[in-house]
Design an enzyme around this catalytic site. Structure first.
Site, mmCIF file in Angstrom:
data_model
loop_
_atom_site.group_PDB
_atom_site.id
_atom_site.type_symbol
_atom_site.label_atom_id
_atom_site.label_comp_id
_atom_site.label_asym_id
_atom_site.label_seq_id
_atom_site.Cartn_x
_atom_site.Cartn_y
_atom_site.Cartn_z
ATOM 1 N N ARG A 108 42.921 53.164 30.916
ATOM 2 C CA ARG A 108 43.732 51.740 30.511
ATOM 3 C C ARG A 108 43.049 51.166 30.123
ATOM 4 O O ARG A 108 41.648 49.910 29.709
ATOM 5 C CB ARG A 108 43.509 51.350 31.916
ATOM 6 C CG ARG A 108 44.229 50.229 32.083
ATOM 7 C CD ARG A 108 44.287 49.346 33.789
ATOM 8 N NE ARG A 108 44.850 48.122 33.530
ATOM 9 C CZ ARG A 108 44.465 46.434 33.962
ATOM 10 N NH1 ARG A 108 42.948 46.362 34.353
ATOM 11 N NH2 ARG A 108 44.969 45.441 33.401
ATOM 12 N N HIS A 153 47.637 40.893 28.691
ATOM 13 C CA HIS A 153 46.416 41.087 29.436
ATOM 14 C C HIS A 153 45.842 39.854 29.001
ATOM 15 O O HIS A 153 44.930 39.441 27.786
ATOM 16 C CB HIS A 153 45.133 42.271 29.034
ATOM 17 C CG HIS A 153 44.213 42.266 29.731
ATOM 18 N ND1 HIS A 153 43.963 43.527 30.639
ATOM 19 C CD2 HIS A 153 43.147 41.299 30.700
ATOM 20 C CE1 HIS A 153 42.591 43.206 31.605
ATOM 21 N NE2 HIS A 153 42.149 41.510 31.480
ATOM 22 N N GLU A 198 46.500 40.322 36.420
ATOM 23 C CA GLU A 198 46.093 38.839 36.941
ATOM 24 C C GLU A 198 46.844 38.430 37.010
ATOM 25 O O GLU A 198 46.272 37.032 36.601
ATOM 26 C CB GLU A 198 44.725 39.166 36.763
ATOM 27 C CG GLU A 198 44.250 40.189 37.364
ATOM 28 C CD GLU A 198 41.762 39.996 36.938
ATOM 29 O OE1 GLU A 198 41.751 39.223 36.464
ATOM 30 O OE2 GLU A 198 41.568 41.026 37.625
ATOM 31 N N ASN A 337 43.218 44.645 41.106
ATOM 32 C CA ASN A 337 42.006 44.761 40.529
ATOM 33 C C ASN A 337 40.838 44.104 42.176
ATOM 34 O O ASN A 337 41.377 42.843 42.024
ATOM 35 C CB ASN A 337 41.632 43.520 39.496
ATOM 36 C CG ASN A 337 42.393 44.599 37.860
ATOM 37 O OD1 ASN A 337 43.332 45.405 37.785
ATOM 38 N ND2 ASN A 337 42.934 43.489 36.890
ATOM 39 N N TYR A 339 36.938 43.243 43.210
ATOM 40 C CA TYR A 339 35.153 42.716 42.776
ATOM 41 C C TYR A 339 34.220 42.121 43.541
ATOM 42 O O TYR A 339 33.455 42.448 44.017
ATOM 43 C CB TYR A 339 35.476 41.786 41.371
ATOM 44 C CG TYR A 339 35.821 42.424 40.029
ATOM 45 C CD1 TYR A 339 34.951 42.869 39.372
ATOM 46 C CD2 TYR A 339 37.598 41.888 39.539
ATOM 47 C CE1 TYR A 339 35.502 43.530 38.250
ATOM 48 C CE2 TYR A 339 37.889 42.797 38.402
ATOM 49 C CZ TYR A 339 36.821 43.515 37.737
ATOM 50 O OH TYR A 339 37.157 43.778 35.957
ATOM 51 N N GLU A 406 41.027 48.063 38.773
ATOM 52 C CA GLU A 406 39.670 47.455 37.680
ATOM 53 C C GLU A 406 38.817 47.037 39.011
ATOM 54 O O GLU A 406 39.240 47.030 39.498
ATOM 55 C CB GLU A 406 39.624 45.605 37.087
ATOM 56 C CG GLU A 406 40.434 45.754 36.259
ATOM 57 C CD GLU A 406 40.346 44.783 34.972
ATOM 58 O OE1 GLU A 406 39.656 43.868 35.684
ATOM 59 O OE2 GLU A 406 41.369 44.743 34.766
#
Ligand SMILES: *[C@@H]1O[C@H](CO)[C@@H](O)[C@H](O)[C@H]1NC(C)=O
Ligand SMILES: *[C@@H]1O[C@H](CO)[C@@H](O)[C@H](O)[C@H]1NC(C)=O
Length: 500
Positions: A108, A153, A198, A337, A339, A406
């Site tokens: 990616r 991005h 995002e 994504n 985290y 991610e």
């Protein structure tokens, strides 16, 4: 002597205790099959501004991140920028070498809009940039690696910001023209497209609290407008692909959303749902829910708050006319994504300034002090949260296809033995596998990141790479960390190897 020995004994005991604790904190037990499906895709991710460098090479125009890091270097922790970064624009071969070593199924990466169109507009079309990404894509395919391309991005062409960027609905058509350029040039080989990365972050930070470029401070107003235009631009690009390219190219178009998962110490399901709607739902509900539009809880709260503030209309735009239907269902997959996670509860006193997303949300987040923390102050290892959010998506959005785009861990980059990154990777892969075993439609997993890179406001101080980059060498050599070997083993075995 005796004293020395007893000190040694205590220290050894303590070390064992701490080590055990660390392992327990950042781990997850297995449920069900130990095997990933045969067609499950493993990859790594990067983004143009964070690795490419070549900020003005071959006719590239400036982006808002070039402008910001040049005009306000003190806002970046080490006063650095992405002018050279890992120099991937000139050193893609070194990245390719690492990708081949890892034997990833997909890579990616993002395309810099201001390379393709230096002013953001089609009139500035730059053939050298088109050629550069053709080269990257061809090399990946030649090595059996599927390209997964992010169109945007964070690095908005500066000229588009001059007319308001994401707060001007002109952006919708500008983005569609750019997207069509990419489909036409690369769609014969690229089968997985991500429109935006995002949106919550670049909208909230760029047009809300002004911590990111373009540093527009209009919390609770321009951030929502940015999200609204993002959703429309995404959907318009998706519809263009469906009508003009899907039949001949047969690819998929999705969007990448980031969210934490939330836990409640009092098992308050309402506050968990509220937190999920304000974080993931704000962008996911309009696209992936059956009804479309923003989450009801946000429409109600923000409408009521806006009225109290003396406004005649809600700060949260409402999709007028056909837009609600254009946005609803406008994705083939949800890029996630993930985290970290937080505990959440109703706010004890009003949060943030009025107006703002924080004030509208009206909840207090906290962490569990037992959670292992990364170099980044916001990043705690909570693998249960990944399993939780995948189940939330399964139940809330009709088990839509999910690609984890991610997931990663930061450290300060001293040395190549990155055991905490391996713990994080292992426990989060377990979360994915548990979710799959529980019926979640997860098709791929992507580690952030292939190489150490420019981590936005933290500059080069926080490293997420499986490969280190020698930033003091003009050649920017990439060196595998221990985690690269671990991930390669995962990909080869399609199982989660035990630790160390
Ligand atoms: C992977 O295989 C499963 C089971 O055979 C199938 O349902 C699914 O569509 C496949 N996924 C992809 C991405 O090809
Ligand atoms: C990084 O590169 C510099 C300059 O070539 C070299 O002196 C140094 O040893 C390298 N550092 C590492 C960790 O390889």
């Amino acid at each position: 002597m005796i004293k020395l020995w007893s000190t040694f004994f205590v220290v050894t005991l303590l070390t064992c205790f701490v080590a055990n604790n660390v392992a327990e904190q950042c781990s997850l037990s297995a449920k069900g099959s130990p095997n990933f499906p045969a067609n499950f895709s493993f990859g790594v991710a990067t983004a143009a501004y964070q690795i490419e460098g070549g900020w003005n090479a071959d006719g590239k125009g400036p982006s808002i991140w070039d402008d910001f890091t040049h005009s306000d270097p003190e806002k970046i922790r080490d006063k650095s920028n992405g002018d050279i970064a890992a120099d991937s624009y000139h050193r893609f071969e070194q990245d390719l070498q690492a990708l081949k070593e890892l034997k990833v199924n997909h890579y990616r990466f993002s395309i810099a809009w201001s390379r393709i169109y230096p002013t953001g507009d089609i009139s500035s079309r730059n053939q050298k940039a088109i050629d550069y990404y053709n080269h990257v894509i061809d090399k990946l395919i030649a090595n059996g690696i599927k390209p997964m391309v992010t169109m945007f991005h964070y690095d908005l062409p500066s000229e588009i910001q001059k007319i308001g960027g994401f707060t001007n609905s002109l952006l919708i058509n500008q983005f569609v023209v750019y997207a069509i350029e990419l489909f036409e040039n690369y769609g014969d080989r690229v089968k997985t497209w991500i429109t935006f990365n995002e949106p919550y972050d670049y909208c909230h930070n760029g047009y809300g609290d002004a911590t990111y470029p373009p540093q527009v401070y209009a919390p609770g107003v321009a951030d929502y407008l940015c999200i609204d235009n993002t959703l429309k631009a995404h959907a318009a690009a998706y519809r263009s692909y469906q009508s003009r390219f899907a039949k001949t190219q047969g690819g998929k178009v999705g969007i990448t959303l980031d969210s934490r998962y939330f836990f409640s110490k009092t098992n308050d399901e309402d506050v968990i749902d509220r937190a999920m709607q304000y974080n993931l739902g704000l962008l996911a509900h309009p696209i992936f829910s059956k009804t479309g539009g923003y989450p009801d809880v946000m429409i109600m709260d923000i409408g009521a708050n806006s009225q109290k503030e003396g406004r005649i209309r809600s700060r949260l735009p409402s999709f007028k006319g056909k837009w609600r239907d254009i946005v609803k269902g406008s994705a083939d997959f949800l890029g996630l994504n993930y985290y970290s996670s937080r505990y959440i509860k109703p706010a004890s006193k009003p949060n943030g300034v009025s107006p703002s997303w924080e004030r509208d949300f009206n909840c207090d987040a906290s962490i569990d002090p037992k959670w292992l923390r990364a170099a980044s102050d916001w990043l705690y290892c909570v693998p249960e949260g990944l399993e939780g959010i995948l189940k939330f998506i399964r139940d809330e959005y009709d088990n839509v296809e999910v690609i984890i785009t991610e997931n990663g861990w930061s450290d300060d980059g001293t040395g190549l033995i990155d055991d905490d990154r391996i713990r994080y990777l292992k426990s989060h892969l377990q979360a994915v596998l548990n979710a799959i075993n529980d019926g979640c439609n997860v098709r791929g997993y992507t580690t952030w990141s292939l190489i150490d890179n420019f981590e936005w406001l933290r500059g080069y101080t926080e490293k997420f790479g499986l490969y280190a980059v020698n930033m003091s060498s003009p050649n920017r050599e990439r060196t595998a960390k221990k985690s690269a070997g671990y991930y390669r083993e995962v990909i080869q075995k399609r199982q989660i190897p035990s630790l160390f």
